[in-house]
Design an enzyme around this catalytic site. Structure first.
Site, PDB file in Angstrom:
ATOM      1  N   LYS A 135       0.841  -1.211   0.000  1.00  0.00           N
ATOM      2  CA  LYS A 135       0.000   0.000   0.000  1.00  0.00           C
ATOM      3  C   LYS A 135       0.872   1.255   0.000  1.00  0.00           C
ATOM      4  O   LYS A 135       0.529   2.256  -0.632  1.00  0.00           O
ATOM      5  CB  LYS A 135      -0.925   0.025   1.228  1.00  0.00           C
ATOM      6  CG  LYS A 135      -1.992  -1.062   1.216  1.00  0.00           C
ATOM      7  CD  LYS A 135      -3.141  -0.743   0.267  1.00  0.00           C
ATOM      8  CE  LYS A 135      -4.146  -1.885   0.246  1.00  0.00           C
ATOM      9  NZ  LYS A 135      -5.071  -1.898  -0.860  1.00  0.00           N
ATOM     10  N   LYS A 218      -2.734 -11.123  -8.341  1.00  0.00           N
ATOM     11  CA  LYS A 218      -4.061 -11.470  -7.822  1.00  0.00           C
ATOM     12  C   LYS A 218      -5.163 -10.561  -8.360  1.00  0.00           C
ATOM     13  O   LYS A 218      -4.924  -9.407  -8.714  1.00  0.00           O
ATOM     14  CB  LYS A 218      -4.049 -11.482  -6.294  1.00  0.00           C
ATOM     15  CG  LYS A 218      -4.197 -10.151  -5.627  1.00  0.00           C
ATOM     16  CD  LYS A 218      -4.645 -10.328  -4.169  1.00  0.00           C
ATOM     17  CE  LYS A 218      -5.172  -9.003  -3.646  1.00  0.00           C
ATOM     18  NZ  LYS A 218      -6.115  -9.057  -2.581  1.00  0.00           N
ATOM     19  N   LYS A 221      -9.898  -5.630  -6.005  1.00  0.00           N
ATOM     20  CA  LYS A 221     -10.834  -4.529  -6.291  1.00  0.00           C
ATOM     21  C   LYS A 221     -10.073  -3.304  -6.785  1.00  0.00           C
ATOM     22  O   LYS A 221     -10.451  -2.684  -7.767  1.00  0.00           O
ATOM     23  CB  LYS A 221     -11.601  -4.155  -5.029  1.00  0.00           C
ATOM     24  CG  LYS A 221     -12.553  -5.228  -4.557  1.00  0.00           C
ATOM     25  CD  LYS A 221     -13.307  -4.727  -3.323  1.00  0.00           C
ATOM     26  CE  LYS A 221     -13.707  -5.863  -2.433  1.00  0.00           C
ATOM     27  NZ  LYS A 221     -13.222  -5.728  -1.062  1.00  0.00           N
TER      28      LYS A 221
END
Ligand code: AQP
Length: 351
Positions: A135, A218, A221
């Site tokens: 992140k 992966k 969203k």
């Protein structure tokens, strides 16, 4: 490893749910950062559905809406995002009569336990978490403390119900290890067996990662590569036809590149074995046509998601039902959470 004896687990569970004594507690949740995609379904929800039917488990499945605050959703979107995950859960078949289905923000005991566990979590270990580092790379302008302490809030989500099993995808395994560490530290520091050790769980064995079709890893969203349970047939077809491929195998039985493995992995999840075998053979003897493979995958995804999508469309209209589920879930979740928190406060000398 500190595994509480059966007697302790039994005693702890009987504090919360006398009649659920001998059952294992299951907890898992999904962040309300968007509707659910195939990664959420096969990594998590598929296991929720099986576990809620199994009399060996008492399940808590929640919408992790506090976790969504790390990216500062607009106030007018917050509740809608929570409802979206709820609707998708119910559309997938989560049954509020069989599992406790609730919103994290309806259980104030969770943030209190989070505060307490934060005192047992160290900056260095939090900074080493892979998802945090990821992140930091992706949103360097918003590296807030909530992002750093995400595993602590996740530990609170799990430990508040004294869970034994946590059905999650592979990306969450490191967080779960931290939940065990925090729970064990608490038990050790206060010389009390309050928390059992929670372990990841997947019916197929090891936790899985569902790949995206853009060849980058992966399905996620915020990675813009999701195939959503709510996607219509045409949208699914378009997304699948854009999947990254190469020029095809030229030598028999050659190793598949990751992008092709990803297509096969998805096909294995939604298609039948005979179809997967047929395309594997075609790959191995170099006769495969990726266009056909993609068309097959798209149709199998459409067939798989259609009944879920139909149920979602019905539930969207029934806001009273959604409200009722959330209210019922909040009551049950709070009953369990407040029993744990009382025990936590008692052993800490707070009350
Ligand atoms: N691709 C995946 N494969 C397997 N499991 C997955 N999960 C998510 N993506 C995959 C599992 O779904 C549950 C919910 O995880 P989450 O709330 O952290 O979902 P997420 O991280 O929001 O999923 P995204 O799509 O990757 O969101 P962003 O991009 O915002 O971080 C977990 O059990 C997770 O393992």
């Amino acid at each position: 490893m500190q595994v509480p004896s059966f007697n302790i687990v039994e005693k702890l569970n009987s504090v919360n749910f006398g009649y659920f004594r001998r059952m294992e507690i299951v907890v898992s949740g999904i962040r309300s950062t968007g509707c659910l995609h195939l990664g959420n379904y096969f990594g998590a929800v598929q296991n929720f559905l099986k576990m809620q039917e199994d009399p060996a488990y008492h399940c808590y499945f929640f919408i992790a809406d506090y976790h969504s605050l790390t990216t500062h959703p607009k106030p007018e979107d917050f509740k809608k995002n929570t409802r979206d995950v709820l609707i998708d859960y119910l559309g997938c078949g989560l049954d509020p009569e069989k599992a406790v289905v609730f919103a994290q923000s309806d259980v104030p005991e969770i943030p209190e336990l989070y505060l307490i566990l934060n005192m047992l979590a160290y900056k260095g270990e939090l900074e080493r978490v892979a998802s945090f580092k990821d992140k930091v790379r992706k949103q360097e302008e918003n590296v807030n403390a909530g992002l750093l302490t995400y595993p602590v809030l996740m530990a609170a989500d799990i430990l508040i119900h004294r869970a034994h099993k946590v059905p999650v995808g592979k990306d969450q395994v490191q967080h779960l290890e931290m939940a065990r560490n925090f729970g064990n530290r608490f038990n050790h520091l206060y010389n009390a067996e309050v928390f059992p050790e929670p372990y990841p769980f997947n019916f197929t064995g090891a936790p899985i990662t569902v790949p995206g079709l853009d060849g980058t890893g992966k399905m996620g969203k915020s990675d813009g590569n999701g195939i959503y349970l709510r996607d219509g047939a045409d949208v699914i077809r378009k997304k699948v036809m854009k999947a990254v491929t190469d020029s095809g195998p030229t030598t028999p039985n050659s190793e598949m590149p990751d992008s092709i493995k990803n297509i096969f992995q998805l096909l294995t999840l939604v298609g039948d074995k005979a179809t997967v075998d047929q395309y594997t053979e075609a790959y191995n003897n170099c006769t495969i046509r990726y266009g056909d493979l993609k068309k097959q995958l798209a149709e199998d995804i459409v067939r798989f998601t259609a009944p879920i999508k139909a149920r979602i469309e019905d539930i969207i209209k029934d806001t009273d039902y959604q409200q009722k589920v959330l209210r019922m879930g909040a009551d049950k979740a709070r009953a369990s959470a407040s029993a744990t928190l009382s025990e936590v406060r008692r052993v800490m000398g707070i009350q």
